[in-house]
Design an enzyme around this catalytic site. Structure first.
Site, PDB file in Angstrom:
ATOM      1  N   HIS A  62       0.836  -1.206   0.000  1.00  0.00           N
ATOM      2  CA  HIS A  62       0.000   0.000   0.000  1.00  0.00           C
ATOM      3  C   HIS A  62       0.873   1.260   0.000  1.00  0.00           C
ATOM      4  O   HIS A  62       0.624   2.210  -0.761  1.00  0.00           O
ATOM      5  CB  HIS A  62      -0.898  -0.047   1.234  1.00  0.00           C
ATOM      6  CG  HIS A  62      -1.947   1.015   1.268  1.00  0.00           C
ATOM      7  ND1 HIS A  62      -2.772   1.193   2.361  1.00  0.00           N
ATOM      8  CD2 HIS A  62      -2.322   1.961   0.372  1.00  0.00           C
ATOM      9  CE1 HIS A  62      -3.604   2.188   2.116  1.00  0.00           C
ATOM     10  NE2 HIS A  62      -3.357   2.675   0.919  1.00  0.00           N
ATOM     11  N   GLU A  65       2.382   1.724  -3.342  1.00  0.00           N
ATOM     12  CA  GLU A  65       1.394   2.257  -4.294  1.00  0.00           C
ATOM     13  C   GLU A  65       1.357   3.782  -4.233  1.00  0.00           C
ATOM     14  O   GLU A  65       1.332   4.464  -5.262  1.00  0.00           O
ATOM     15  CB  GLU A  65       0.016   1.673  -3.992  1.00  0.00           C
ATOM     16  CG  GLU A  65      -1.114   2.273  -4.803  1.00  0.00           C
ATOM     17  CD  GLU A  65      -2.329   2.586  -3.966  1.00  0.00           C
ATOM     18  OE1 GLU A  65      -2.821   3.742  -4.034  1.00  0.00           O
ATOM     19  OE2 GLU A  65      -2.800   1.697  -3.222  1.00  0.00           O
ATOM     20  N   GLU A 138       4.578   9.068   2.998  1.00  0.00           N
ATOM     21  CA  GLU A 138       3.433   8.237   2.635  1.00  0.00           C
ATOM     22  C   GLU A 138       3.214   7.087   3.603  1.00  0.00           C
ATOM     23  O   GLU A 138       2.086   6.634   3.789  1.00  0.00           O
ATOM     24  CB  GLU A 138       3.606   7.698   1.212  1.00  0.00           C
ATOM     25  CG  GLU A 138       3.700   8.780   0.153  1.00  0.00           C
ATOM     26  CD  GLU A 138       2.452   9.649   0.096  1.00  0.00           C
ATOM     27  OE1 GLU A 138       1.346   9.138   0.379  1.00  0.00           O
ATOM     28  OE2 GLU A 138       2.575  10.849  -0.212  1.00  0.00           O
ATOM     29  N   ARG A 600     -36.912 -12.079 -12.711  1.00  0.00           N
ATOM     30  CA  ARG A 600     -37.141 -12.894 -13.913  1.00  0.00           C
ATOM     31  C   ARG A 600     -37.367 -12.041 -15.151  1.00  0.00           C
ATOM     32  O   ARG A 600     -37.037 -12.452 -16.260  1.00  0.00           O
ATOM     33  CB  ARG A 600     -38.365 -13.800 -13.725  1.00  0.00           C
ATOM     34  CG  ARG A 600     -38.214 -14.899 -12.704  1.00  0.00           C
ATOM     35  CD  ARG A 600     -39.265 -15.995 -12.897  1.00  0.00           C
ATOM     36  NE  ARG A 600     -40.620 -15.489 -13.098  1.00  0.00           N
ATOM     37  CZ  ARG A 600     -41.483 -15.225 -12.131  1.00  0.00           C
ATOM     38  NH1 ARG A 600     -41.110 -15.395 -10.870  1.00  0.00           N
ATOM     39  NH2 ARG A 600     -42.708 -14.789 -12.396  1.00  0.00           N
TER      40      ARG A 600
END
Length: 976
Positions: A62, A65, A138, A600
């Site tokens: 993470h 990223e 980060e 349906r």
């Protein structure tokens, strides 16, 4: 072997279901695989993804990223991603960390913009800078301003995951995954556990990229109407720098099955001074045996899952709800998102003494269905729902190309055929034939994959009122111990690093560096808005809007009922009434039969609401819609169902309505932490405008409090509740209070129009009178507490009251604030996960709001300095980007049904084509002086009489804020 732009063609195939030519390539030098999907879709899409199985729960995938988007070899900006957000015509731009992969997708309808995005993303993932500062910003770092201060942890992902761990549903998913896969990578949290994250070192960080971000470990996909050769050339320009390596060890292995079913119990945080005995979560979960390339079985398991759980009338869902053992059903049924399929079902809002009863009921119901089978109508409804969805291919605002990409990757990442998931016709036909030939086909799957499968685990979440305090205390003690071990020189080193990081965060990129990034220019923008075809007519006296758009033979219909005819005390009942139309049954069909009939014959019939301020009017647009879609061959049946539910809904069903109220309450409660920014912003705006006040009554904190009272009233005084519901029906369902909106091609409209008129002619013709709502109340600053380790901080007021006059340039200004000053101060420097700003042209309300924010007063200080920032002026480059970003939001890509709905909404709020063109012209002509003028108006906002603050989050943070403000600055209300 023929090689083109470094790629050898492995396979070529027509995907008839999607009118797409698929070519699968391998890059000879690097070993990367690339899937080229070629068709006539203008919304071009791209993604590159890597296998990134976590080795622990530090959140390394993470954090990586986030970090790779923070500057690269070719584009050494601080945050190229943000610069792209500022000034791109993107229809999608993001990145995702999943349990075993990380994906970087983009999309745009503008070809130059598209390849700009692809270029920046390829350099970002393959050649990132990823310095220690990236990990610090980060991921996590120790922060210390002065020697006497306490050490604290800071970091964007660190605080994001603190927020994620405040959501019980998020905690539950992580615990299920870890419990059911204790011996492979899925036992770890790829997003990151805040308690573990500070163990991550820079050496691990750097090594992770070197190991997992090699092209041989990637999967690359292009989609759309661009030149296929250009795709290969672009990819090759990056891939040719790499030599192929063996990446077989990056695959997640098959997990050995459990020898016997197991049980797991974990705590989750709740407020200390509440009734917590009825707040348990219970799920029964299975890991399915590997089925590799058996797409027929996967489709069959999807059909089984929808049959069991897909609607309120589905037998397993109904059995759980009818039991009264909990508030709502949880667990999504079958999922194919991991290396092995899983199946999960359970309940939330369960008493401790009922935990085992939930587990027993799940297994009993499955055995009963496995032995006795399903009603044929239930299976038919499930099959039709899935088939309609596949054929319609309606992905909403999410690009269709990215949806296909994620489908291909669901097998491709496990070394299986990436084209198989795209070709739904064969597996779907095989499943339908199997069901026709053997009525016990689906029940047999229950036996084989669930009842006889020992890889089963019951996961329980127990409410723990002291958990959050223990975790916060443990973190503080850990930090205190770290500080105690450090000498003065080491502490000064942390102070130095803190200051250096802040200086780096505050230092802007040079104009020369920013100029390296590819960009669009204003000349690339369309000067005119694109109109949506709209005709206004009457059908049986009902206002009808029709949009002549190609829909591939599907009719999209909205029947609207004006909520402004209701007295204010009935507004909170509207959403429940809307759900009751399709979930409580009619005079001739119970709700199970009704749900089967809908499934349906149609692609769905469901209620929605539309709430908005109007241009030039004080009253809000407030509508309840009954929306439906169907193939033209089933259009009459869709209309018949709508007639039945509107005219013969059987509201007098106390038990069923009680279930609906509990489910609605549970849904609002579970959305507080994941959507806390929206909750706080809605609450704040409810003080200023009628539309936001209505939204608060129907969706917000006020609605939650209403549902809690209503749950008791349904038990104690059902006749009074029923009378309210009947009053809602009698007022709303009238031709004089309705409208119809249809999106369909002209040829089919000629067939559908008389059918629609016939339906509307059967509606009651009752006079209506618009109500006046007494919605205004005294302004106050509010603190709304939930068990959370982060906050959602909102502040706002009315700029028109302060002298600002409407101008289209505000769209560019808001885009600039969001992607520059607020982003840098609240996310980059403050450590919050996100920050937003919103302005309503119709009302003049400006509001700022943050997401998963470790701060409170510091964030408010940032808001208060917006004017100072704007009055510094804006560069020509930032002005151009802000204009492009604003136009991108206006010109967002839409599928036909969304276009028809948008055109209707514009009519309902008096947003004419002429007005919107004026706004576009003013955006395109925005100047630096417009930004300064806006800043002058904002300067008065912090101290304006009617500027208010709303905070959702930590009770401790609000208590401290009140202490610093020396009084009851925030009026504090416990929400959860």
């Amino acid at each position: 072997m023929s090689v083109k732009h470094g790629f050898e063609l492995l396979r070529e195939e027509e995907i008839e279901e999607r009118n797409t030519t698929a070519r699968l390539y391998r890059h000879v030098k690097s070993g990367a695989e690339l899937l080229s999907l070629e068709n006539d879709d203008e919304n071009k899409s791209f993604a590159i993804a890597f296998r990134t199985p976590p080795e622990d729960s530090t959140g390394l995938p993470h954090i990586m990223e986030h970090s790779v988007l923070g500057g690269s070899k070719k584009y050494p900006l601080k945050e190229p991603f943000v610069e792209l957000v500022k000034g791109s015509l993107k229809t999608f731009l993001n990145a995702f960390t999943s349990a075993d992969r990380t994906t970087y997708p983009v999309a745009s309808t503008n070809e130059q913009d598209f390849y700009n995005l692809v270029d920046v993303y390829l350099d970002a993932v393959l050649n990132p800078l990823i310095t220690p500062n990236h990990l610090a910003q980060e991921g996590w770092h120790l922060e210390l301003e002065n020697l006497e201060d306490p050490l604290i942890y800071k970091g964007v992902v660190f605080n994001e995951m603190k927020g994620a761990y405040s959501s019980p549903e998020g905690v539950l998913y992580r615990q299920i995954k870890g419990s059911m896969f204790p011996e492979n990578a899925y036992r770890h949290d790829s997003g990151g556990d805040p308690e573990v994250m500070p163990n991550l070192t820079y050496e691990q960080f750097r090594s992770f990229h070197e190991t997992y971000y090699h092209p041989a470990n990637s999967r690359i996909v292009f989609y759309g109407d661009d030149d296929p050769d250009k795709r290969l050339a672009m990819a090759d320009s990056y891939l040719q720098a790499f030599e192929a390596v063996d990446v077989s060890d990056t695959a997640v292995p098959i997990h050995p099955p459990f020898e016997k079913p197991q049980r797991f119990t974990f705590p989750y945080s709740v407020e200390a001074d509440g009734e917590n005995s009825e707040k348990h979560y219970v799920t029964v979960n299975w890991v399915l045996p590997p089925n590799d390339d058996d797409l027929v079985l996967r489709r069959a398991l999807s059909v089984l899952s929808v049959t069991l759980l897909g609607t309120p009338g589905s037998p397993l869902r109904k059995a759980l709800v009818d039991s009264g053992l909990g508030d709502d059903v949880i667990g999504g049924g079958y999922s194919g998102r991991l290396r092995q399929g899983t199946f999960s079902v359970g309940m939330k809002g369960v008493k401790a003494e009922n935990i085992e009863a939930v587990e027993r009921l799940v297994l009993y119901t499955l055995r009963k269905l496995a032995d006795g089978g399903f009603e044929p109508e239930a299976v038919e409804a499930a099959v039709n729902s899935i088939e309609f969805s596949l054929r319609e291919n309606n992905t909403g605002a999410f690009p269709r190309g990215l949806s296909l990409m994620f489908g291909a990757m669901s097998t491709w990442f496990y070394d299986q055929d990436p084209l198989a998931p795209l070709k739904f016709e064969g597996p779907l036909t095989a499943v339908k034939e199997a069901i026709v030939n053997d009525s016990m086909y689906l029940p047999g799957l229950i036996h084989t994959y669930l009842l006889k499968n020992n890889h089963r685990g019951t996961v329980i979440l127990e409410p723990d009122p002291t958990l959050q305090q223990r975790q916060e205390t443990a973190e503080q003690e850990k930090l205190a111990a770290i500080k105690a071990r450090l000498n003065e020189a080491q502490l000064n080193d942390i102070i130095r690093q803190t200051r250096e990081l802040k200086a780096l965060q505050e230092k802007p990129d040079s104009p020369e560096t920013i100029a390296m990034l590819p960009r669009l220019m204003l000349d690339d923008l369309d000067k005119e808005n694109k109109p949506i075809p709209t005709k206004q007519t009457k059908a049986a006296g009902v206002q009808t809007f029709y949009h002549d758009l190609f829909t591939n033979g599907i009719v999209y219909l909205e029947l609207g009922m004006n909520m402004h005819a209701l007295p204010a005390d009935l507004l909170p009942y509207v959403k429940l009434f809307g759900r009751a139309l399709v979930e409580i049954g009619t005079e001739t069909q119970d709700f199970v039969q009704l749900q089967q009939r809908i499934g349906r014959s149609t692609g769905g019939i469901y209620p929605t609401t539309f709430l908005s301020a109007k241009r030039g009017e004080a009253d809000a647009a407030a509508w309840l819609f009954l929306r439906g879609k169907a193939a033209m061959s089933q259009a009459q049946e869709m209309l018949d169902i709508m007639r039945d539910v509107l005219l013969t809904v059987k509201l007098d069903n106390q038990e069923r309505f009680r279930q609906m109220v509990l489910r609605a309450k549970a849904s609002v409660e579970s959305g507080l932490a994941p959507s806390g920014h929206a909750v706080a912003n809605r609450r704040l705006r409810s003080y200023f405008t009628e539309s936001s006040w209505v939204a608060e009554q129907m969706n917000g904190i006020e609605y939650l409090f209403f549902l809690r009272r209503l749950a008791e009233q349904v038990e104690a005084d059902w006749p009074s509740v029923l009378a309210k519901l009947e009053a809602v029906r009698s007022i709303l369902v009238s031709r004089q209070n309705m409208l119809a909106n249809v999106t369909l091609d002209d040829e089919n409209w000629q067939l559908f129009q008389p059918q629609l008129a016939n339906l509307l002619a059967q509606m009651p013709d009752v006079p209506v009178e618009m109500a006046v709502w007494d919605w205004q109340r005294p302004f106050q600053n509010e603190g709304l507490t939930i068990p959370a380790k982060v906050n959602y901080v909102a502040k706002g007021g009315n700029l028109y009251d302060l002298g600002y006059q409407e101008h289209g340039s505000v769209a560019a200004i808001v885009n600039y604030l969001r992607t520059s000053y607020l982003w840098e101060k609240i996310r980059v420097q403050g450590g919050a996960y996100g920050t937003m700003v919103g302005f309503s042209n119709y009302t003049g309300i400006l509001s700022y709001y943050s997401y998963r924010d470790p701060n409170l007063l510091q964030t408010l200080d940032v808001y208060d300095n917006v004017a100072q920032f704007l009055q510094r002026g804006i560069s020509d480059d930032d002005l151009t980007k802000s204009i492009i970003g604003a136009i991108s939001a206006i010109d967002r890509y839409q599928l036909p049904d969304a276009k028809g709905r948008t055109a209707m909404n514009r009519l309902l709020i008096n947003s004419s084509d002429e007005y919107r063109q004026q706004m576009r012209d003013e955006i395109l002509g925005a100047t630096a002086a417009d930004f300064v003028r806006f800043g002058e108006a904002v300067a008065a906002l912090p101290n304006a009489e009617n500027t208010i603050v709303t905070v959702l989050g930590s009770a401790e943070a609000m208590k401290k804020a009140n202490e610093q403000k020396q009084g009851d600055w925030l009026t504090i209300t416990k929400v959860l």
